[in-house]
Enzyme design. Structure first.
Site: not given
Ligand code: NDP
Length: 310
Positions: A136, A139-140
């Site tokens: 992701c 997300c990261d």
């Protein structure tokens, strides 16, 4: 086998499942949530979440899921460990078997079992998951600011993640197993117009390299020439698709060719009256926590209406 009758069974404990539980418990449906194999769902595998509304300074995936769980419990939701191993939706009440040892008879069921990112299946990928290996970028990606990273895949997700990361990172390698991208023309154009993305065509990943601090590189091979080479990277992002966790229901509930549960129009109703689906298990497009939460709200409202009418 132990048997229990409940009005509203919610299967899965991500944002969709818990939002459904908040609404269902406030509507006095006394919902029971079975958490499934990954309590809290996919968000618990990420770190900081900055795009969930209501958290101006961000929130960790675990804290967000813990808050959603507490909010659901505050209104009387029962949350239990356990995974659904078998269902019979051929008649009401619906029969659901938990871990092969307990039978639930449910008047309504909300399926919120989510989706799982596909991984390549390399041992090193497993070893560095959460330490440089992620599925992701939104997300990261933030953790790899000004660093070099790689994205694997050639579809819309891979192109989208690569262009997103290109805005944060120094350089992005896009590792593509064929000599063409599967992604839409528009997405391909975006990649082509982004100077710090380098596409490695006809390339497979042999191993992800790293040390005690995390990922340091990847060992690759050109599947046409056989040439083996390495790249230096800090982040390795998988974007080779997701698979919806719908297998256990697919004998009864209509799914599309990819396995996503089909819902009817603007409702969350599945092909079985009284069975609803919410979140990533029925959403091949948006796959965002807030979108999942929204559909969980709708599923609970649909379930409440169904119980009133039946
Ligand atoms: P896709 O299935 O479309 O693409 C997966 C990609 O990963 C393909 O390029 C595939 O290669 C590659 N791949 C699969 N397995 C491996 C492997 N083992 N090793 C290396 N590469 C592999 O998945 P997406 O997640 O990209 O998209 C899913 C759906 O969501 C699509 O319908 C897409 O259009 C849609 N979507 C739309 C977006 C948008 O419009 N903004 C954004 C994101 C997704 P190959 O091509 O060789 O099969």
């Amino acid at each position: 086998m132990e048997s229990e009758k409940i009005r509203c069974l919610i299967i899965g404990s991500g944002p969709a499942g818990y939002t459904a539980a908040i609404y269902a418990s406030r509507a006095n449906l006394n919902p029971v949530v079975y958490e499934g194999m990954q309590p809290g769902g996919q968000l618990t595998t990420t770190t900081e979440i900055d795009n969930f509304p209501g958290y101006p300074t961000g929130v960790s995936g675990n804290d967000l899921m813990e808050d959603l769980k507490k909010q659901a419990e505050r209104f009387g939701t029962t949350v239990r460990y356990g995974t659904v191993t078998k269902v019979d939706f051929s008649r009401r009440p619906f029969k659901v078997i938990i871990d092969g040892e307990k039978e639930i008879l449910a008047d309504t069921v909300i399926i919120a079992t989510g989706a799982s990112a596909k991984y390549l299946g390399l041992p090193s990928e497993e070893k560095f998951r959460g330490a440089g290996v992620s599925a992701c970028a939104t997300c990261d990606g933030f953790f790899y600011r000004k660093k070099d990273v790689a994205v694997v895949g050639g579809g819309d997700t891979a192109c989208e993640e690569a262009t997103y990361l290109a805005g944060l990172c120094n350089k992005v390698y896009l590792i593509v197993r064929r000599d063409v991208l599967r992604a839409s023309k528009a997405m391909q154009q975006r990649v082509a117009n982004t100077p710090n993305i380098e596409i490695l065509w006809n390339t497979n990943t042999r191993e992800i390299l790293g040390d005690e601090y995390g990922v340091t590189g990847a060992a690759l091979v050109n599947n046409k020439s056989g040439e083996e080479f390495e790249i230096k990277i800090h982040g390795f992002f998988l974007a080779i698709g997701h698979h919806p966790n719908s297998e256990v229901f697919s004998e009864f509930v209509e799914t599309d060719e990819q396995g996503y549960i089909v819902t009817s129009g603007k409702s969350q109703m599945t092909s079985v009256k009284g069975v609803f689906a919410a979140g990533d298990v029925q959403d091949p497009v948006y796959r965002q926590a807030i979108a999942a939460a929204g559909s969980g709200c709708r599923a609970a409202m649909d379930a409440e209406k169904f119980l009133q009418e039946n």
